[in-house]
Design an enzyme around this catalytic site. Structure first.
Site, PDB file in Angstrom:
ATOM      1  N   PRO A 174      73.417  60.482  26.862  1.00 31.45           N
ATOM      2  CA  PRO A 174      72.216  60.239  27.664  1.00 31.45           C
ATOM      3  C   PRO A 174      70.994  59.876  26.825  1.00 31.45           C
ATOM      4  CG  PRO A 174      73.341  62.219  28.421  1.00 31.45           C
ATOM      5  CD  PRO A 174      74.001  61.810  27.138  1.00 31.45           C
TER       6      PRO A 174
ATOM      7  N   GLU B  85      78.605  70.421  26.800  1.00 29.17           N
ATOM      8  CA  GLU B  85      77.149  70.369  26.649  1.00 29.17           C
ATOM      9  C   GLU B  85      76.691  69.215  25.770  1.00 29.17           C
ATOM     10  OE1 GLU B  85      73.182  71.350  27.104  1.00 29.17           O
ATOM     11  OE2 GLU B  85      74.954  72.000  28.218  1.00 29.17           O
TER      12      GLU B  85
ATOM     13  N   ARG C  33      84.799  41.450  30.629  1.00 31.08           N
ATOM     14  CA  ARG C  33      84.751  40.335  31.577  1.00 31.08           C
ATOM     15  C   ARG C  33      84.055  39.108  30.982  1.00 31.08           C
ATOM     16  NH1 ARG C  33      80.340  39.432  34.606  1.00 31.08           N
ATOM     17  NH2 ARG C  33      81.570  38.877  36.442  1.00 31.08           N
TER      18      ARG C  33
ATOM     19  N   ASP D 176      75.726  35.146  36.509  1.00 26.89           N
ATOM     20  CA  ASP D 176      75.661  36.532  36.949  1.00 26.89           C
ATOM     21  C   ASP D 176      74.235  37.055  36.888  1.00 26.89           C
ATOM     22  OD1 ASP D 176      78.346  36.746  37.383  1.00 26.89           O
ATOM     23  OD2 ASP D 176      78.793  37.725  35.487  1.00 26.89           O
TER      24      ASP D 176
END
Length: 244
Positions: free
Chosen positions: A88, A115, A152, A167
């Site tokens: 994160p 954690e 992709r 895209d």
């Protein structure tokens, strides 16, 4: 491209054998391996985590299993490749990063759980990536997201080399609206310009609608966008239409 993933939940990656990813694996465009780093523990209980020094909530992944699993990848492949830690606290993933990673020959992902990580694990890492400002139970879903977005973009992955060009985010803008048959579905009609066969008008419409969608939904993308003179004109048209 070779992709290695270090995870203690290898079965979570079963979906990666489906759809486009499954096809590129079958065609030999990508070699995909998931390594269960629990197999590399050196303790009799096969633990991969332990309590936090100094106290604190939860358990941390220990460095030893991940270091030894990485040594296995390096011995087998001849190198670690570009090593990505899903975390994160990492840099937020975007399309530009996917395009950059798509040029690599070898990517290795570390998908943690619990954690967090013992800080020394970061010594193995070249990139720390987050897929957004939220916390998941582990890095597996984040790794799959980054892998899918990257693979992709490989040559021949989509079967049409132009499929990814327009895209959303590839051009810096959101993608314009698209339609297929029927031209009139329960009173909802395809814009006339798309049925006209006039390619210049169609291109202009698409540019304008791409700008319109971005202006409404993601105006932040326009803050540093390098507008062409034509795009400036189109955006001014859009703003004028909004005032009418």
């Amino acid at each position: 491209m070779r992709i290695d993933v270090l995870s203690i939940f290898p079965n979570m990656f079963a979906p990666m054998r489906e759809s486009i990813m499954g096809k590129v694996i079958e065609r030999g465009l990508v070699e995909f391996n998931v390594i269960d780093f629990r197999d590399y523990t050196d303790n009799k209980h096969n633990n991969v985590d332990d309590v936090v020094y100094g106290g604190g909530q939860g358990m941390l992944l220990m460095p030893q299993p991940i270091f030894d699993a990485m040594a296995h990848v390096e011995a087998e492949a001849g190198n670690r490749g570009r090593v990505i830690l899903l975390d994160p606290a990492g840099k937020t993933f975007n399309q530009a990063m996917a395009e950059e990673l798509a040029h690599e020959e070898h990517l290795t992902f570390i998908a943690g759980h619990y954690e967090g990580y013992d800080e020394r694990i970061r010594e193995l890492v070249t990139d720390e990536i987050s897929i957004g400002d939220f916390v998941l139970t582990g890095g597996e879903l984040g790794a799959m997201t980054v892998i899918d977005a990257t693979v992709r973009l490989l040559d021949e992955a989509l079967g049409d080399e132009m499929s990814a060009v327009d895209d959303s985010f590839s051009t810096g803008l959101l993608e314009y609206p698209q339609y297929t048959r029927p031209a009139d579905f329960r009173g909802l009609k395809v814009p006339d310009v798309l049925l006209s066969g006039h390619h210049a008008n169609i291109d202009r419409w698409r540019k304008k609608e791409s700008l319109r969608r971005t202006y409404h939904r993601r105006p932040d993308l326009l803050e540093n966008y390098a507008f062409t003179p034509e795009e400036h004109k189109l955006l001014n048209e859009i703003k004028a239409e909004e005032k009418e």
